[in-house]
Design a protein around this motif. Structure first.
Motif, short mmCIF file in Angstrom:
data_model
loop_
_atom_site.label_atom_id
_atom_site.label_comp_id
_atom_site.label_asym_id
_atom_site.label_seq_id
_atom_site.Cartn_x
_atom_site.Cartn_y
_atom_site.Cartn_z
N LEU A 202 -10.50 63.56 22.29
CA LEU A 202 -10.99 62.18 22.25
C LEU A 202 -12.24 62.12 21.38
CD1 LEU A 202 -11.10 59.22 23.35
CD2 LEU A 202 -12.55 60.12 25.19
N LEU A 203 -12.20 61.30 20.33
CA LEU A 203 -13.40 61.08 19.54
C LEU A 203 -14.33 60.14 20.28
CD1 LEU A 203 -14.93 61.57 16.87
CD2 LEU A 203 -13.71 59.58 15.92
N VAL A 204 -13.82 58.95 20.64
CA VAL A 204 -14.64 58.03 21.41
C VAL A 204 -13.76 56.99 22.09
CG1 VAL A 204 -15.07 56.33 19.57
CG2 VAL A 204 -16.79 56.67 21.35
N ARG A 205 -14.17 56.60 23.30
CA ARG A 205 -13.55 55.47 24.00
C ARG A 205 -14.66 54.53 24.42
NH1 ARG A 205 -11.40 58.00 27.96
NH2 ARG A 205 -12.77 57.45 29.69
N THR A 295 -18.70 48.00 18.68
CA THR A 295 -17.26 48.22 18.85
C THR A 295 -16.91 49.71 18.90
OG1 THR A 295 -16.67 48.31 16.50
CG2 THR A 295 -16.89 46.12 17.49
N SER A 296 -15.72 49.96 19.40
CA SER A 296 -15.24 51.35 19.45
C SER A 296 -15.14 51.94 18.05
CB SER A 296 -13.89 51.43 20.16
OG SER A 296 -12.91 50.68 19.46
N GLY A 337 -6.06 55.31 16.46
CA GLY A 337 -6.18 54.65 17.74
C GLY A 337 -6.16 53.15 17.60
N TRP A 338 -7.02 52.47 18.37
CA TRP A 338 -6.96 51.01 18.42
C TRP A 338 -8.32 50.44 18.78
CZ3 TRP A 338 -8.01 48.67 23.19
CH2 TRP A 338 -8.01 49.53 24.28
N CYS A 339 -8.51 49.16 18.41
CA CYS A 339 -9.73 48.43 18.74
C CYS A 339 -9.35 46.96 18.92
CB CYS A 339 -10.77 48.58 17.63
SG CYS A 339 -12.34 47.69 17.90
N ASP A 340 -9.73 46.37 20.06
CA ASP A 340 -9.35 44.97 20.29
C ASP A 340 -10.48 44.02 19.90
OD1 ASP A 340 -11.21 44.88 22.40
OD2 ASP A 340 -9.70 45.09 23.97
N ASP A 344 -13.45 46.84 22.53
CA ASP A 344 -12.98 47.96 23.33
C ASP A 344 -11.89 48.71 22.56
OD1 ASP A 344 -14.69 47.19 25.33
OD2 ASP A 344 -13.14 46.27 26.58
N GLY A 345 -11.77 49.99 22.84
CA GLY A 345 -10.74 50.76 22.16
C GLY A 345 -10.89 52.24 22.36
N GLU A 346 -10.00 52.97 21.74
CA GLU A 346 -9.94 54.42 21.93
C GLU A 346 -9.49 55.05 20.62
OE1 GLU A 346 -8.74 57.09 25.79
OE2 GLU A 346 -7.44 55.41 25.26
N TRP A 347 -10.24 56.05 20.15
CA TRP A 347 -9.94 56.74 18.90
C TRP A 347 -9.92 58.24 19.17
CZ3 TRP A 347 -8.61 53.85 14.71
CH2 TRP A 347 -8.90 52.48 14.79
N VAL A 348 -8.89 58.91 18.70
CA VAL A 348 -8.77 60.35 18.88
C VAL A 348 -8.83 61.05 17.53
CG1 VAL A 348 -7.45 60.09 21.01
CG2 VAL A 348 -6.24 60.41 18.84
N VAL A 349 -9.16 62.32 17.57
CA VAL A 349 -9.21 63.13 16.36
C VAL A 349 -7.79 63.53 15.99
CG1 VAL A 349 -10.17 65.18 15.27
CG2 VAL A 349 -11.49 63.98 17.03
#
Length: 401
Positions: A202-205, A295-296, A337-340, A344-349
């Motif tokens: 997980l890069l960041v959530r 933002t994420s 990943g995604w960003c709304d 909010d959102g979640e980005w992975v390496v």
């Protein structure tokens, strides 16, 4: 949440997995939830920097809301080189469910007959590691990550939905994904290019004011023998070389998040995390944002690329990577990943992955090099990391890679 409702969410997650097709913009499964993005509503314009890309994303989300989209979400992938074009779009719909059940049936995958070519050849990679070690010993660098690739050509087109199911079955604790790299073109292609894999990192959530990151660095191959496997994990946890490599990454991630956070919790020592094929040193970082409007993607951009996939100092590591690696990483070691619209959102390496186009696949794996790295050990680490994708393709006995 009662057990019945939790079970319903997991059943829905399985439905999303079985509903994935290659024209889906994104499939994304984590230990928290499962997403399936479908259809095309808008393309996020390309940009020549991560800062400009963030502005494009913000504008695209606002325009989507203004034109009637009830729940706009940006999904897709960003390359290792943030100055190169990203693949981000707003789908027509994003279906959400709980996490996939950990007890998914695991039928043995059928082997995909194919030829395999190393890029570079294993000994050439080891020679590159030796060159990097000489730079590190001269104090030019603290760490650099060197990658290699495997080019596979199958006898027939790869069954991507089936490969995705296998990855999800075998990597229940990580992040299983498939990104349609053609989705941002807004036109359906006869043979879409798909980025597929199972990242552990997980890069960041970002959720409201809360932020989380889970940097990994320092790795060891798993063993089928439980005793040896346990010993390898314990040895990793005591390895001065790997603890140093891990500390470099954690310090960089903490430094990247700190300007955005009112509070930030950074554990003093890492813990062990395992995937099907690897042990990793893991640190879970959490914090509270100063401004919930952050933002994420802003947070992810501030961290990308971390020393876990590039090195430290960043600029010197990038320069050495460009000298030694004989290929363009593309989206490998980027982020996805995604960003709304709320940020909010979640980005992975983007690791433990492959790019697939018809019958052709390119797999990637890398290793973190520090001053006391052994070329043959780092080569062996990349070979072990390739196993996530090779095993999912049924290529358990693919020979020396």
């Amino acid at each position: 949440m009662n057990d019945l409702f939790r079970g319903e969410l997991r059943t829905q997650a399985q439905y999303l997995l079985s509903g994935y097709q290659t024209d889906s913009a994104l499939f994304f499964a984590s230990s928290r939830q499962t997403l399936l993005a479908q259809g095309h509503y808008a393309t996020v314009p390309t940009a020549d920097s991560l800062e400009a890309l963030n502005e494009s994303v913000s504008l695209a989300l606002k325009q989507a809301k203004a034109t009637g989209h009830l729940d706009p979400v940006v999904v897709g992938a960003i390359p290792f080189d943030g100055q190169k074009p990203a693949c981000l779009s707003i789908p027509r719909s994003v279906l959400r469910a709980g996490p996939l059940p950990q007890s998914l049936a695991q039928p043995k995958p059928q082997a995909v007959p194919c030829t395999i070519q190393s890029l570079p050849e294993p000994q050439v990679y080891a020679d590159g590691v030796a060159l990097a070690v000489s730079h590190l010993q001269n104090k030019d660098l603290d760490k650099v990550v060197l990658a290699r690739a495997l080019d596979l050509t199958a006898e027939q087109a790869v069954d991507i939905p089936k490969l995705l199911v296998t990855l999800a079955q075998r990597n229940a604790h990580g992040y299983t994904f498939a990104v349609n790299l053609s989705a941002a073109a807004a036109e359906e292609e006869a043979t879409p290019r798909i980025l597929i894999g199972a990242s552990p990192e997980l890069l960041v959530r970002k959720q409201g004011k809360l932020v989380f990151s889970n940097p990994l660095a320092g790795s060891a191959a798993r063993s089928p023998d439980p005793k040896i496997d346990r010993e390898r994990g314990e040895a990793l946890l005591q390895s001065a070389k790997d603890l140093h490599e891990h500390a470099v990454v954690v310090d960089a991630v903490a430094a990247g998040l700190r300007p955005f956070c009112r509070t930030l919790n950074v554990p003093e020592r890492p813990v062990l995390l395992h995937t099907e094929t690897m042990w990793h040193l893991s640190t879970e970082i959490s914090g509270e944002l100063i401004d919930e409007a952050t933002t994420s993607l802003m947070l992810a951009s501030a961290l990308h690329p971390t020393p876990a996939v590039c090195g430290h100092p960043k600029r010197s590591a990038r320069d050495l990577i460009s000298q030694i690696e004989p290929f363009d990483r593309g989206f490998y070691t980027g982020m996805l990943g995604w960003c709304d619209a709320n940020g909010d959102g979640e980005w992975v390496v983007t690791i433990r992955c492959a790019e697939v186009l018809g019958k052709s696949l390119r797999l990637f794996a890398g290793a973190g090099i520090v001053a006391d790295s052994s070329p043959q050990s780092e080569l062996a680490e990349t070979s072990a990391k390739f196993r996530t994708m090779l095993n999912a393709m049924g290529l358990v006995h693919a020979g020396a890679v």
